[in-house]
Design a protein around this motif. Structure first.
Motif, PDB file in Angstrom:
ATOM      1  N   LYS A   1      38.776  15.476  -9.533  1.00 20.12           N
ATOM      2  CA  LYS A   1      38.345  16.070  -8.265  1.00 20.12           C
ATOM      3  C   LYS A   1      37.019  16.791  -8.457  1.00 20.12           C
ATOM      4  CE  LYS A   1      39.925  19.055  -4.502  1.00 20.12           C
ATOM      5  NZ  LYS A   1      41.025  19.944  -4.013  1.00 20.12           N
ATOM      6  N   GLY A   2      36.083  16.517  -7.571  1.00 12.37           N
ATOM      7  CA  GLY A   2      34.768  17.152  -7.636  1.00 12.37           C
ATOM      8  C   GLY A   2      33.747  16.407  -8.464  1.00 12.37           C
ATOM      9  N   ASP A   3      34.170  15.340  -9.154  1.00 11.90           N
ATOM     10  CA  ASP A   3      33.237  14.597 -10.008  1.00 11.90           C
ATOM     11  C   ASP A   3      32.571  13.486  -9.212  1.00 11.90           C
ATOM     12  OD1 ASP A   3      31.844  13.736 -12.211  1.00 11.90           O
ATOM     13  OD2 ASP A   3      33.537  12.657 -13.117  1.00 11.90           O
ATOM     14  N   ASN A   4      31.703  13.881  -8.301  1.00 13.37           N
ATOM     15  CA  ASN A   4      30.991  12.935  -7.442  1.00 13.37           C
ATOM     16  C   ASN A   4      29.695  13.582  -6.968  1.00 13.37           C
ATOM     17  OD1 ASN A   4      31.449  14.216  -4.603  1.00 13.37           O
ATOM     18  ND2 ASN A   4      33.466  14.228  -5.594  1.00 13.37           N
ATOM     19  N   THR A   5      28.781  12.765  -6.449  1.00 10.47           N
ATOM     20  CA  THR A   5      27.447  13.268  -6.120  1.00 10.47           C
ATOM     21  C   THR A   5      27.424  14.207  -4.925  1.00 10.47           C
ATOM     22  OG1 THR A   5      26.966  11.333  -4.731  1.00 10.47           O
ATOM     23  CG2 THR A   5      26.355  11.193  -7.060  1.00 10.47           C
ATOM     24  N   TRP A   6      28.449  14.194  -4.102  1.00 11.56           N
ATOM     25  CA  TRP A   6      28.490  15.085  -2.945  1.00 11.56           C
ATOM     26  C   TRP A   6      28.964  16.478  -3.335  1.00 11.56           C
ATOM     27  CZ3 TRP A   6      26.893  13.415   1.983  1.00 11.56           C
ATOM     28  CH2 TRP A   6      26.534  12.052   2.039  1.00 11.56           C
TER      29      TRP A   6
ATOM     30  N   PHE B   1      21.479  14.610   3.374  1.00  5.92           N
ATOM     31  CA  PHE B   1      22.442  15.574   2.848  1.00  5.92           C
ATOM     32  C   PHE B   1      21.772  16.530   1.868  1.00  5.92           C
ATOM     33  CE2 PHE B   1      25.628  16.339  -0.622  1.00  5.92           C
ATOM     34  CZ  PHE B   1      26.419  17.252   0.061  1.00  5.92           C
ATOM     35  N   LEU B   2      20.948  16.004   0.959  1.00  2.00           N
ATOM     36  CA  LEU B   2      20.242  16.865   0.016  1.00  2.00           C
ATOM     37  C   LEU B   2      19.308  17.829   0.742  1.00  2.00           C
ATOM     38  CD1 LEU B   2      19.307  14.387  -2.880  1.00  2.00           C
ATOM     39  CD2 LEU B   2      21.211  16.011  -2.802  1.00  2.00           C
ATOM     40  N   LYS B   3      18.619  17.328   1.775  1.00  2.00           N
ATOM     41  CA  LYS B   3      17.756  18.205   2.567  1.00  2.00           C
ATOM     42  C   LYS B   3      18.556  19.337   3.198  1.00  2.00           C
ATOM     43  CE  LYS B   3      14.261  14.754   3.884  1.00  2.00           C
ATOM     44  NZ  LYS B   3      13.672  14.028   5.038  1.00  2.00           N
ATOM     45  N   SER B   4      19.730  19.019   3.714  1.00  2.00           N
ATOM     46  CA  SER B   4      20.560  20.040   4.363  1.00  2.00           C
ATOM     47  C   SER B   4      20.994  21.122   3.382  1.00  2.00           C
ATOM     48  CB  SER B   4      21.795  19.394   5.004  1.00  2.00           C
ATOM     49  OG  SER B   4      22.760  19.021   4.031  1.00  2.00           O
ATOM     50  N   LEU B   5      21.061  20.779   2.098  1.00  2.00           N
ATOM     51  CA  LEU B   5      21.436  21.744   1.062  1.00  2.00           C
ATOM     52  C   LEU B   5      20.228  22.479   0.485  1.00  2.00           C
ATOM     53  CD1 LEU B   5      24.039  19.612  -0.951  1.00  2.00           C
ATOM     54  CD2 LEU B   5      24.532  21.436   0.692  1.00  2.00           C
ATOM     55  N   GLY B   6      19.028  22.074   0.916  1.00  2.00           N
ATOM     56  CA  GLY B   6      17.820  22.689   0.384  1.00  2.00           C
ATOM     57  C   GLY B   6      17.476  22.228  -1.017  1.00  2.00           C
TER      58      GLY B   6
ATOM     59  N   PHE C   1       0.846  -1.177   0.000  1.00  2.00           N
ATOM     60  CA  PHE C   1       0.000   0.000   0.000  1.00  2.00           C
ATOM     61  C   PHE C   1       0.885   1.231   0.000  1.00  2.00           C
ATOM     62  CE2 PHE C   1      -2.456  -3.303   2.110  1.00  2.00           C
ATOM     63  CZ  PHE C   1      -3.623  -3.250   1.370  1.00  2.00           C
ATOM     64  N   LEU C   2       0.450   2.262  -0.729  1.00  5.61           N
ATOM     65  CA  LEU C   2       1.230   3.495  -0.813  1.00  5.61           C
ATOM     66  C   LEU C   2       0.595   4.563   0.071  1.00  5.61           C
ATOM     67  CD1 LEU C   2       1.869   3.630  -4.659  1.00  5.61           C
ATOM     68  CD2 LEU C   2       3.425   2.902  -2.857  1.00  5.61           C
ATOM     69  N   ALA C   3       1.424   5.369   0.676  1.00  8.37           N
ATOM     70  CA  ALA C   3       0.923   6.477   1.479  1.00  8.37           C
ATOM     71  C   ALA C   3       1.622   7.748   1.039  1.00  8.37           C
ATOM     72  CB  ALA C   3       1.193   6.234   2.967  1.00  8.37           C
ATOM     73  N   VAL C   4       0.882   8.812   0.924  1.00 12.15           N
ATOM     74  CA  VAL C   4       1.478  10.083   0.543  1.00 12.15           C
ATOM     75  C   VAL C   4       1.900  10.808   1.815  1.00 12.15           C
ATOM     76  CG1 VAL C   4       1.082  12.294  -0.574  1.00 12.15           C
ATOM     77  CG2 VAL C   4       0.070  10.210  -1.512  1.00 12.15           C
ATOM     78  N   ILE C   5       3.180  11.114   1.874  1.00 10.52           N
ATOM     79  CA  ILE C   5       3.755  11.739   3.061  1.00 10.52           C
ATOM     80  C   ILE C   5       4.119  13.173   2.733  1.00 10.52           C
ATOM     81  CG2 ILE C   5       5.558  11.556   4.800  1.00 10.52           C
ATOM     82  CD1 ILE C   5       3.729   9.152   4.714  1.00 10.52           C
ATOM     83  N   THR C   6       3.784  14.086   3.570  1.00 18.04           N
ATOM     84  CA  THR C   6       4.194  15.468   3.371  1.00 18.04           C
ATOM     85  C   THR C   6       5.467  15.711   4.157  1.00 18.04           C
ATOM     86  OG1 THR C   6       1.919  16.151   3.119  1.00 18.04           O
ATOM     87  CG2 THR C   6       3.544  17.877   3.593  1.00 18.04           C
ATOM     88  N   ALA C   7       6.552  16.067   3.452  1.00 18.81           N
ATOM     89  CA  ALA C   7       7.846  16.319   4.084  1.00 18.81           C
ATOM     90  C   ALA C   7       8.111  17.803   4.047  1.00 18.81           C
ATOM     91  CB  ALA C   7       8.947  15.556   3.355  1.00 18.81           C
ATOM     92  N   SER C   8       9.158  18.194   4.749  1.00 17.08           N
ATOM     93  CA  SER C   8       9.455  19.612   4.838  1.00 17.08           C
ATOM     94  C   SER C   8       9.860  20.197   3.508  1.00 17.08           C
ATOM     95  CB  SER C   8      10.582  19.849   5.849  1.00 17.08           C
ATOM     96  OG  SER C   8      11.738  19.133   5.462  1.00 17.08           O
ATOM     97  N   LEU C   9      10.479  19.411   2.649  1.00 14.53           N
ATOM     98  CA  LEU C   9      10.963  19.934   1.381  1.00 14.53           C
ATOM     99  C   LEU C   9      10.103  19.538   0.210  1.00 14.53           C
ATOM    100  CD1 LEU C   9      14.798  19.393   1.695  1.00 14.53           C
ATOM    101  CD2 LEU C   9      13.576  21.554   1.698  1.00 14.53           C
TER     102      LEU C   9
ATOM    103  N   ALA D   1      23.561  23.357  -5.364  1.00 15.42           N
ATOM    104  CA  ALA D   1      22.798  24.075  -4.335  1.00 15.42           C
ATOM    105  C   ALA D   1      23.114  25.561  -4.336  1.00 15.42           C
ATOM    106  CB  ALA D   1      23.081  23.475  -2.962  1.00 15.42           C
ATOM    107  N   ARG D   2      24.298  25.913  -4.789  1.00 18.89           N
ATOM    108  CA  ARG D   2      24.667  27.332  -4.811  1.00 18.89           C
ATOM    109  C   ARG D   2      23.931  28.096  -5.908  1.00 18.89           C
ATOM    110  NH1 ARG D   2      29.858  25.171  -3.301  1.00 18.89           N
ATOM    111  NH2 ARG D   2      30.521  24.991  -5.494  1.00 18.89           N
ATOM    112  N   ARG D   3      23.454  27.372  -6.944  1.00 19.82           N
ATOM    113  CA  ARG D   3      22.777  28.066  -8.035  1.00 19.82           C
ATOM    114  C   ARG D   3      21.311  27.638  -8.192  1.00 19.82           C
ATOM    115  NH1 ARG D   3      26.053  24.144 -10.462  1.00 19.82           N
ATOM    116  NH2 ARG D   3      25.015  22.840 -12.034  1.00 19.82           N
ATOM    117  N   LYS D   4      21.036  26.333  -7.922  1.00 18.27           N
ATOM    118  CA  LYS D   4      19.664  25.798  -7.984  1.00 18.27           C
ATOM    119  C   LYS D   4      18.953  26.104  -9.303  1.00 18.27           C
ATOM    120  CE  LYS D   4      18.513  25.462  -3.081  1.00 18.27           C
ATOM    121  NZ  LYS D   4      19.650  26.017  -2.384  1.00 18.27           N
TER     122      LYS D   4
END
Length: 319
Positions: free
Chosen positions: A232-237, A273-278, A6-14, A244-247
């Motif tokens: 260097k920098g070629d990763n999901t983090w 982590f994604l939540k922390s970055l907005g 069964f699926l439930a729709v959850i409202t999250a902060s983001l 997040a700086r440009r969105k």
């Protein structure tokens, strides 16, 4: 399609989040899950062209090749055309989703077992019509290896395959109608490439990605192992921080994972982590499913496809 949950729709902060009876965060994946994968026979030698296995033939699934300008060799891909593609007027065009396989090395045949389910959802009218392209990720799946011209799997996909598909098939050739998806290594690739190229993709569904490995790459300056060192920098983090700086342009993300998969906990950590970055996203958590894109699709195919169809403006067969 038979539903096992069964699926439930959850409202999250983001974001609005679609969760399949989500268990407590403390749930642990089966220790044998990764061990089973580790015991598999060694992968076949890498090839840029891999014909589809006879057991995965489908009337709407086609194997083809294009010549890579950078490599000077043929590169294979599989393409699933929607039900109305052959019967409609030549002026009708369709959104497209690029599916990135798991595992290493690359092969366009690795994920085509999903094709019958995908086609059935479109044929039944459950989901709007989309073209699906199954990508060969290259020698080091969906990554570019610095200073190794024959190991530029990401660039062959982004710079060569996408233009070829748009020139050869009736796609709607813009970011608003182009999506990306994958599982495991393909989940990592989906997240990484959509973060790096938000100008190309507006819809991205990343399944079961190994985000702990991506974190290690970030913290080590690019090193995954003694033999794998990426730019260097070629990763999901690091790429998420840069996004997040440009969105912009805005990408709609879906992250999905099974609770018994060995990447379950690190997917939860990456979501935090994604939540922390907005950075907003949706998620689908599938109870009691191991690290298997096929088993997740057997339960959640409709919901995952509807995510893309809505984002990309796909119309249903009977519309």
């Amino acid at each position: 399609m038979i539903r096992f949950l069964f699926l439930a729709v959850i409202t999250a902060s983001l974001t609005g989040v679609l969760v399949a009876a989500e268990p407590p965060v403390s749930a642990k994946p089966e220790a044998t899950d990764k061990a089973k994968l580790d015991k598999k026979k060694p992968p076949a030698p890498f090839a840029w062209v891999n014909p589809l296995p006879s057991k995965h033939q489908h009337p709407a699934l086609k194997h083809s090749t294009f010549q890579s300008p950078s490599l000077g060799v043929d590169v294979g891909y599989a393409i699933l055309l929607p039900p109305s593609y052959q019967s409609t007027q030549a002026s009708k065009r369709y959104p497209v989703v690029y599916y990135l396989h798991g595992g290493r090395p690359g092969s366009e045949a690795k994920s085509v077992a999903l094709a019958p389910m995908i086609y059935s959802e479109m044929e039944s009218g459950n989901v709007g019509e989309l073209i699906y392209v199954f990508v060969n990720g290259g020698p080091v799946s969906h990554y570019n290896m610095p200073d190794e011209p024959t190991k530029q799997g990401a660039d062959v996909f982004i710079k060569e395959l996408i233009p070829h598909i748009d020139a050869t098939y009736r796609t709607i050739a813009d970011r608003d109608h182009r999506g990306i998806e994958g599982f495991s290594q393909g989940g990592r690739g989906t997240m990484r490439l959509s973060l790096r190229h938000p100008d190309l993709f507006s819809s991205a569904a990343a399944g079961g990605g190994g985000y702990e490995t991506e974190r290690k790459i970030s913290e080590s300056g690019g090193q995954e192992s003694e033999t794998l060192v990426f730019a260097k920098g070629d990763n999901t983090w690091d790429l998420a921080k840069a996004y997040a700086r440009r969105k912009s342009p805005a990408v709609k993300w879906l992250i999905y994972v099974g609770t018994q998969g060995f990447n379950y906990e690190n997917n939860l950590a990456y979501m935090e982590f994604l939540k922390s970055l907005g950075i907003p996203f949706q998620k689908i958590i599938v109870p009691d499913v191991p690290h298997s894109g096929l088993q997740i699709y057997q339960q959640q195919c409709t919901e995952i496809m509807q995510f893309h169809a809505k984002n990309l403006g796909a119309t249903k067969l009977d519309a």
